[in-house]
Structure formats: C-alpha cells, structure tokens
Enzyme design. Structure first.
Site: not given
Length: 346
Positions: A78, A82, A85, A122, A154, A214, A289
C-alpha cells in the site's frame, strides 16, 4: 418549609444514563458534551450505563447478532502512510504481501464465511484506491458469491470515485467499508498521504450510488475523548448503517508500535465498554461492530460488549488473528443471543 420549598433530589446515576437512553430512543442527537459524559462514566456506574445502552440496542436489534467474515484479498503493497497499519509503505511489520487473490481463493473465502454463519463477506484490499483490474475482478466475483452462498458483500477498496462506486453497486455490492478512523482534527497525526475529506468524499460517493455505508474508527491512537465523540457524531450525520469499532492493536513495525492508549495507559476493558456504549447511544439505529483488538483489550469482558454492540467479526482480521470461531459461538450461546443468517443459509 413548605412542599414547594423542598429541594429536588439530584438525579441518580441510573436516571442519568436512562435519560440519555430515552433521548437516543427518541432519535434526538446527543451533543458532544453528552457523548463525552458517557466516555467519562465512573467505573462504579458501568453496569448502569450498559443497561441504558442495551435498552437502545434491544429496541432496534433485539437479541440478534450479525457475524462478518473478512478476507484480506490483497495484502501489503500500500502506498499510504497510515501510522496504525501493518500494510502501509512506512511499516516494517512482517506480514504476507501479495496481489489480488484469484477467483477460486475468493470463492473459497465466501464458502468459509457461509460455514461460519456470517451473513456478510468483506472483501478488503490494501491500496489508495482500486485499479481498473481490481474493480473488474470485484464485478466478476460478487454475482458468483451471491449465487452460490446468498451472502451480503461489503467491499473495502480504498478511495472511490463516483463512477467506481456506481460500478460496484451495479455488480451487486451491498455496502462499502471506508473507515473515518478518527476525528477530522486528529486525522493528520495518523496519516498524511490523504485527508479526512478524501474519506468523507468516498463515503458520499458510496451513498450517492445507492449502497450502504460501513465506516468506523480505531480507538487508542493518542486521540482525546473529544475526538472519539466527534467521530461518533460525524458517523451519525453520515447515517452509517454499520460502524466497526476497533481498538488499536499496536503491531510491531508500525509507527504506533507499543503506543499507549488514548489519555495514557488506560485502554482497558472498562474503557472499551464505555466507548461501545457511547457509540450505541449516539448512533442508536446503526449496527455497532466490535472489530479489531477486541480480544486484546476487552479480554474477559468481550461478552459484555454485546450489550451495546450487535455485530462481530468471526475469524481473523487483516494481518492479525482473532480468537477461534468456536469461542465466539459459545459466547453468543452463553448470552442467549441469536446469530442472524441470510435467507440462503436458513
């Protein structure tokens, strides 16, 4: 002293939390101050707070629990930074790195999701946003997942354009996950390669395309109580149907490795329960959740979290392990709660 002169007794703790529950049930927004009051609930009043939160949860969701199964369809690689992460470009975490899984592996994940009584599958990729190849792959696989297993899907693909969101909707994607992660004022402290506005814009594209939203956050990244309250209020304003609440797992090799919890070393089970209760009272009609980090931070009190929340991931997370699915099933049975299954699974 006459009856009119008799001072009014101060409200009891139970009355204070029940008053917030009644406000929430009337669908009247809680203020930032009220949300922060919930976060500051004294430990001695925690059961009273959870009783108030459960009153709201029961009104909208009864004793039902939604299970989700997460597939890390593309890991690592990626370009974003962040800080939380393990898959970001600045992470040194030892994780698997691979491009988008093939159709057979994605279908096998859907089969496992159905076997574990998850109602939603997901599909997650690590990326700033999806490539054309990745969008086409999702368009191809989603109808097959629905045909074989009847699962909701999702997709979590990073930043989306209006056109990409419309294509996902046309393919049958039910909702898109794109977490706010924290408040707008705190965002630049955890990521600099995109902005909070970029995330909000993606969620608006999702909504415009006709899909469900979401979006949630991560607690324990050095934010203030005000940031947690502001994030919940923002998600209410966005009318997020589903809100995953993560508790930071400070993964070795990330900038937040070994990070202390918000406000110091107090991201304990009691604080986590207060966060979940706050989200329930602020967002009464949203699915809340308990997501990443629940095993680490809620520990022996995980079951109590479901008196505020009504959803769990069953299985592993993106690059970290969850507890055995059998432990989740036993927990739900002990609570007397029922798992929501899709019509195809019934």
């Amino acid at each position: 002293m006459t009856a009119l002169d008799t001072p009014t007794a101060p409200p009891t703790a139970a009355n204070r939390w029940q008053a917030l529950a009644e406000q929430s049930l009337r669908n009247e927004p809680l203020s930032q101050a009220q949300a922060m009051e919930v976060l500051a609930c004294p430990d001695d009043e925690l059961l009273l707070l959870l009783d108030a939160a459960y009153r709201v949860r029961r009104e909208h969701f009864g004793r039902r629990v939604q299970l989700y199964f997460l597939m890390n369809a593309k890991s690592g690689l990626c370009p974003e930074d962040c800080g939380y992460c393990s898959q970001s470009k600045i992470s040194d975490a030892e994780i698997p790195k691979y491009n988008l899984l093939n159709k057979e592996k994605l279908l096998d994940g859907a089969r496992l999701a159905a076997e574990r009584e998850a109602s939603t599958y997901c599909i997650v990729i690590s990326a700033r946003g999806p490539s054309e190849r990745e969008v086409r792959a999702v368009e191809e696989i989603v109808p097959e997942i629905k045909r074989r297993h009847g699962l909701k899907v999702c997709a979590c693909l990073g930043l989306l354009s209006d056109a990409q969101a419309e294509r996902l909707k046309a393919a049958g994607v039910d909702r898109v996950n794109h977490n706010l992660n924290t408040s707008e004022s705190h965002y630049e402290k955890i990521c600099t390669t995109h902005t909070y506005k970029d995330r909000v814009d993606t969620l608006r594209s999702v909504r415009t395309a006709g899909m469900e939203v979401c979006s949630g956050g991560i607690i324990g990244m050095g934010e203030r109580p005000e940031d947690v309250a502001d994030m919940a209020i923002e998600l209410r304003g966005l009318e997020a149907e589903s809100i995953p609440v993560n508790f930071l797992n400070p993964i070795d090799g990330t900038p937040l490795e070994g990070a202390a919890a918000s406000g110091g070393e107090d991201l304990n089970p009691r604080k986590c329960l207060k966060v979940l209760a706050m989200f329930r009272l602020v967002c009464p009609r949203s699915e809340i959740r308990i997501a990443g980090g629940r095993e680490i931070h809620l520990r022996s009190l995980q079951a109590m979290g479901l008196y505020a929340a009504n959803s769990l991931f069953v299985g592993d997370y993106l690059t970290t392990e969850g507890q055995p699915a059998e432990s989740d099933y036993q927990m739900l049975e002990d609570l007397g709660f029922e798992v929501v299954i899709s019509e195809a699974q019934a």
